[in-house]
Design a protein around this motif. Structure first.
Motif, PDB file in Angstrom:
ATOM      1  N   ALA A 105      16.281  -5.357  -2.833  1.00  0.00           N
ATOM      2  CA  ALA A 105      17.127  -4.256  -2.968  1.00  0.00           C
ATOM      3  C   ALA A 105      16.451  -3.180  -3.850  1.00  0.00           C
ATOM      4  N   ARG A 106      15.892  -3.529  -4.606  1.00  0.00           N
ATOM      5  CA  ARG A 106      15.126  -2.347  -5.434  1.00  0.00           C
ATOM      6  C   ARG A 106      14.209  -1.784  -4.804  1.00  0.00           C
ATOM      7  N   HIS A 107      13.271  -2.886  -3.694  1.00  0.00           N
ATOM      8  CA  HIS A 107      12.225  -2.164  -3.108  1.00  0.00           C
ATOM      9  C   HIS A 107      12.663  -1.050  -2.105  1.00  0.00           C
ATOM     10  N   ASN A 108      13.969  -1.627  -1.181  1.00  0.00           N
ATOM     11  CA  ASN A 108      14.590  -0.688  -0.377  1.00  0.00           C
ATOM     12  C   ASN A 108      15.225   0.508  -0.928  1.00  0.00           C
ATOM     13  N   ILE A 168       5.819   6.990   9.661  1.00  0.00           N
ATOM     14  CA  ILE A 168       5.609   5.963  10.442  1.00  0.00           C
ATOM     15  C   ILE A 168       4.655   4.986   9.611  1.00  0.00           C
ATOM     16  N   PHE A 169       3.432   5.600   9.178  1.00  0.00           N
ATOM     17  CA  PHE A 169       2.565   4.974   8.346  1.00  0.00           C
ATOM     18  C   PHE A 169       2.969   4.131   7.137  1.00  0.00           C
ATOM     19  N   LEU A 170       3.934   4.955   6.422  1.00  0.00           N
ATOM     20  CA  LEU A 170       4.518   4.351   5.099  1.00  0.00           C
ATOM     21  C   LEU A 170       5.501   3.008   5.595  1.00  0.00           C
ATOM     22  N   TYR A 171       6.242   3.210   6.754  1.00  0.00           N
ATOM     23  CA  TYR A 171       6.884   2.190   7.146  1.00  0.00           C
ATOM     24  C   TYR A 171       6.242   0.941   7.417  1.00  0.00           C
ATOM     25  N   PHE A 230       3.390  -4.970   3.351  1.00  0.00           N
ATOM     26  CA  PHE A 230       3.466  -5.417   1.727  1.00  0.00           C
ATOM     27  C   PHE A 230       4.452  -6.569   1.647  1.00  0.00           C
ATOM     28  N   LYS A 231       5.743  -6.356   2.489  1.00  0.00           N
ATOM     29  CA  LYS A 231       6.620  -7.511   2.371  1.00  0.00           C
ATOM     30  C   LYS A 231       6.347  -8.866   3.104  1.00  0.00           C
ATOM     31  N   VAL A 288       6.090 -13.503  -3.227  1.00  0.00           N
ATOM     32  CA  VAL A 288       5.686 -13.287  -4.606  1.00  0.00           C
ATOM     33  C   VAL A 288       7.374 -12.883  -5.214  1.00  0.00           C
ATOM     34  N   TYR A 289       8.095 -12.479  -4.377  1.00  0.00           N
ATOM     35  CA  TYR A 289       9.670 -12.166  -4.797  1.00  0.00           C
ATOM     36  C   TYR A 289      10.470 -13.185  -3.998  1.00  0.00           C
TER      37      TYR A 289
END
Length: 354
Positions: free
Chosen positions: A126-129, A168-171, A177-178, A185-186
């Motif tokens: 939730a915090r990541h999003n 697009i790159f960050l997505y 990452f996830k 990890v989470y």
């Protein structure tokens, strides 16, 4: 019972959609047939998602549902772009963001909350999003509106293309990452793990579920293309503006798959999947679908800059702030769902009267 109704709608709706389009039946009738058929297909996609979530976990299950659901949105938008309906495309993107954050999340929290007093989901997700939502909508969507006040069309498009490539790159980096570097990890909440263990028999195997999702998406693509051609006549008949059709009608029909799946997951207390569908789908629309449409528009006679109207921007930013405030604690209840739904109704009235 519900599955049988949707199955009947599907068996009747798909042939009627094809026959009606060939024989040129009345536009209003076909608009209704197309919408009901897409919603029936969405139910099928929801069942496939549930099977995938059990087999592959809530993150990948939710991601696949959002991806196939947004494939419908992308297809409708490409046909609308081709037809030169830039207003409908931008409005439908706005509608997707509002629909997922307020309507889908709101209905999920409300329906789940009427059965369970308190529902929990992964607070780390939730915090990541939340950070990504602020970046994509609070920053990347607002900057073009602010910076391009006195810019030429060419410079506006250059800024839009640059921002689109970064989004697009960050997505893609966020997915990496996830799903790769920080997978596991989470961990999901203990309560969610128990629910998953209690109901771990999928309706379909992984291959069958993916095949159903893929097949349903193809049929939805065909019907969506026909649906786009009914918008102008339907709008004139009911007095709906291009903005209202895009924000409310296209968004609800185009995202029917996510709506059905997320609510079903919440009702079964699988809140990790429900939240992943609602918020994950929003992020995919903002950080992937919208930028891809900007880049695709370069190949059409009319280019689409990443510039929304002021009401659209304010509505999206407000929705983002509200969902972050409500979901950041990793818990939900029926009243929080009702709050999100109330916000959606207020915005719907506003767009209708605009």
């Amino acid at each position: 019972m519900g599955n049988k109704i949707f199955l009947v709608l599907l068996v009747v709706g798909v042939p009627l959609s094809i026959i009606g389009s060939i024989l040129h039946w009345p536009t209003i009738l076909m608009f209704v047939v197309y919408c009901l058929t897409i919603i029936a297909l969405a139910s099928l996609m929801g069942r496939a998602t549930e099977s995938l979530a059990i087999v592959m976990g809530p993150r990948i299950g939710g991601l696949l549902n959002a991806t196939f659901g947004n494939a419908v949105e992308l297809i409708i938008s490409i046909f609308s772009l081709k037809a030169g309906l830039l207003g409908v495309v931008l409005a439908s993107l706005t509608g997707s963001v509002l629909g997922n954050l307020l309507l889908v999340a709101g209905l999920s929290f409300f329906v789940g909350g009427t059965k369970f007093k308190r529902q929990t989901f992964n607070v780390f997700d939730a915090r990541h999003n939340a950070g990504l939502l602020i970046f994509a909508i609070g920053l990347a969507f607002v900057i073009p509106e602010v910076f391009t006040q006195n810019m030429s069309h060419n410079r506006t498009m250059s800024l839009s293309v640059g921002i689109s490539i970064i989004l697009i790159f960050l997505y893609l980096a966020a997915l990496f990452f996830k799903l790769v570097t920080h997978r596991g990890v989470y961990q999901p909440t203990e309560k969610t793990k128990q629910v998953e263990h209690e109901e771990e028999v999928p309706e379909w195997s992984k291959k069958t579920a993916i095949a159903v999702l893929f097949g349903a998406t193809l049929i939805v693509a065909y019907i969506s293309e026909k649906l786009v051609h009914t918008f102008s006549i339907v709008g004139e008949t009911f007095g709906w503006s291009e903005l209202f059709i895009g924000v409310i009608i296209v968004a609800i029909v185009g995202n029917a798959a996510e709506h059905a799946s997320a609510i079903l997951m919440a009702y079964k207390n699988k809140m990790d999947v429900a939240v992943e569908i609602a918020v994950g789908s929003t992020l995919q629309v903002a950080m992937f679908v919208a930028p891809v449409l900007v880049l695709i528009s370069l190949f059409f006679p009319i280019n689409m800059p990443l510039i929304f109207t002021l009401p659209e921007l304010i509505a999206m930013v407000t929705a983002v702030l509200l969902i972050i405030m409500i979901s950041n604690d990793g818990e939900s209840n029926w009243f929080e769902g009702l709050t999100l739904l109330a916000a959606y109704v207020i915005m719907g009235i506003g767009f209708y009267l605009l």
